[in-house]
Design a protein around this motif. Sequence first.
Motif, PDB file in Angstrom:
ATOM      1  N   UNK A   1      -4.685   1.708   3.967  1.00  0.00           N
ATOM      2  CA  UNK A   1      -4.099   0.368   4.055  1.00  0.00           C
ATOM      3  C   UNK A   1      -4.144  -0.323   2.698  1.00  0.00           C
ATOM      4  N   UNK A   2      -5.249  -0.204   1.986  1.00  0.00           N
ATOM      5  CA  UNK A   2      -5.375  -0.843   0.674  1.00  0.00           C
ATOM      6  C   UNK A   2      -4.326  -0.309  -0.302  1.00  0.00           C
ATOM      7  N   UNK A   3      -4.057   0.998  -0.229  1.00  0.00           N
ATOM      8  CA  UNK A   3      -3.034   1.590  -1.092  1.00  0.00           C
ATOM      9  C   UNK A   3      -1.649   1.073  -0.728  1.00  0.00           C
ATOM     10  N   UNK A   4      -1.396   0.929   0.562  1.00  0.00           N
ATOM     11  CA  UNK A   4      -0.097   0.413   1.003  1.00  0.00           C
ATOM     12  C   UNK A   4       0.068  -1.051   0.613  1.00  0.00           C
ATOM     13  N   UNK A   5      -1.010  -1.813   0.673  1.00  0.00           N
ATOM     14  CA  UNK A   5      -0.948  -3.223   0.302  1.00  0.00           C
ATOM     15  C   UNK A   5      -0.608  -3.419  -1.178  1.00  0.00           C
ATOM     16  N   UNK A   6      -0.943  -2.439  -2.015  1.00  0.00           N
ATOM     17  CA  UNK A   6      -0.588  -2.525  -3.431  1.00  0.00           C
ATOM     18  C   UNK A   6       0.915  -2.618  -3.627  1.00  0.00           C
ATOM     19  N   UNK A   7       1.674  -2.104  -2.669  1.00  0.00           N
ATOM     20  CA  UNK A   7       3.139  -2.125  -2.764  1.00  0.00           C
ATOM     21  C   UNK A   7       3.765  -3.185  -1.854  1.00  0.00           C
ATOM     22  N   UNK A   8       3.105  -3.505  -0.762  1.00  0.00           N
ATOM     23  CA  UNK A   8       3.718  -4.367   0.259  1.00  0.00           C
ATOM     24  C   UNK A   8       3.115  -5.762   0.318  1.00  0.00           C
ATOM     25  N   UNK A   9       2.250  -6.125  -0.617  1.00  0.00           N
ATOM     26  CA  UNK A   9       1.515  -7.393  -0.537  1.00  0.00           C
ATOM     27  C   UNK A   9       2.424  -8.619  -0.450  1.00  0.00           C
ATOM     28  N   UNK A  10       3.625  -8.544  -1.018  1.00  0.00           N
ATOM     29  CA  UNK A  10       4.499  -9.712  -1.060  1.00  0.00           C
ATOM     30  C   UNK A  10       5.439  -9.844   0.111  1.00  0.00           C
ATOM     31  N   UNK A  11       5.448  -8.855   1.009  1.00  0.00           N
ATOM     32  CA  UNK A  11       6.382  -8.873   2.143  1.00  0.00           C
ATOM     33  C   UNK A  11       5.955  -9.901   3.183  1.00  0.00           C
ATOM     34  N   UNK A  12       6.927 -10.586   3.753  1.00  0.00           N
ATOM     35  CA  UNK A  12       6.646 -11.649   4.720  1.00  0.00           C
ATOM     36  C   UNK A  12       6.009 -11.117   6.001  1.00  0.00           C
ATOM     37  N   UNK A  13       6.314  -9.857   6.347  1.00  0.00           N
ATOM     38  CA  UNK A  13       5.810  -9.319   7.615  1.00  0.00           C
ATOM     39  C   UNK A  13       4.363  -8.824   7.527  1.00  0.00           C
ATOM     40  N   UNK A  14       3.790  -8.821   6.328  1.00  0.00           N
ATOM     41  CA  UNK A  14       2.418  -8.321   6.175  1.00  0.00           C
ATOM     42  C   UNK A  14       1.431  -9.329   6.757  1.00  0.00           C
ATOM     43  N   UNK A  15       0.689  -8.897   7.735  1.00  0.00           N
ATOM     44  CA  UNK A  15      -0.302  -9.742   8.394  1.00  0.00           C
ATOM     45  C   UNK A  15      -1.257  -8.867   9.173  1.00  0.00           C
TER      46      UNK A  15
END
Length: 278
Positions: free
Chosen positions: A177-191
Amino acid sequence: MAIDYRKFFVITETDRKLPLILETIGYEREQQFYEREEGYPCFHWLQTISGSGEIILDSGPVKLGERQGMLLAGGVPHAYQVPDTPWSTWYLTFDGALAASIVHALEIPLTTPISWGIDTPLASIHEYYYHKYRDSHDFTGTNGSLEIYQFLTLLKKHGIINKSASFSQSHERLLPLLLELEHSFGAAHVGLSWMATQLGVSAQHVNTLFRRAFGLSPYQYLLQLRLQKSKEMLIAQPDLTVKQIAEATGFLDASHFISTFRKAVGQTPDVFRHPYLK
């Protein structure tokens, strides 16, 4: 390793100003009975290498099996209950101007059994010190302070209390998850729901993993990550406006970004960026 050893280290007046001071390290192939009615004068760590034994506290006996240890603060009355079979132990004692504060900051519990896995550095730490203990200069002054801090951080990272996952186990479980967050941190659906789906666990378990690994909720971690990324963009991409950076890093709008940034950093994004502008 089957040789008993005990090493006391020279402590100078200058050393006493250090945050951590290493006093002794030692290994006993067959732990003997000790009773300290007034406790040891400084922090005292004891761990089992083989066999098992008990530390007798005012609250009652506490068993220490293999790959288990306990940290006692100075002045805590205790005794060792020696079993019929050999109980091999390794110990370390330390003090220092900030010793209590560092132990507290790392949240290392006192008079509580701490366990660790067989594949962690703690399982063979007695051998590491066995090969180093002969040379006092390796442990005096700042060298000794560093050794103690390294040991305490190993306890923080690998220690398991009441069968809960250690910091390293929680961090390892979160790693995809931490690796994925490095790329997806700015997406509105991330929660939280998105994070739970990524890991294939419940939202409650995601929260538990984050708190064990970082002492933060998933939302707090994401907010810190977004602020970190915004700092990088403010410096590396001076042509982007504050509004554009707010959008790219997942904030609701520029106003929300500015207020959150100022609260966390102590200055607005523009003020933070200014010294880096050419």
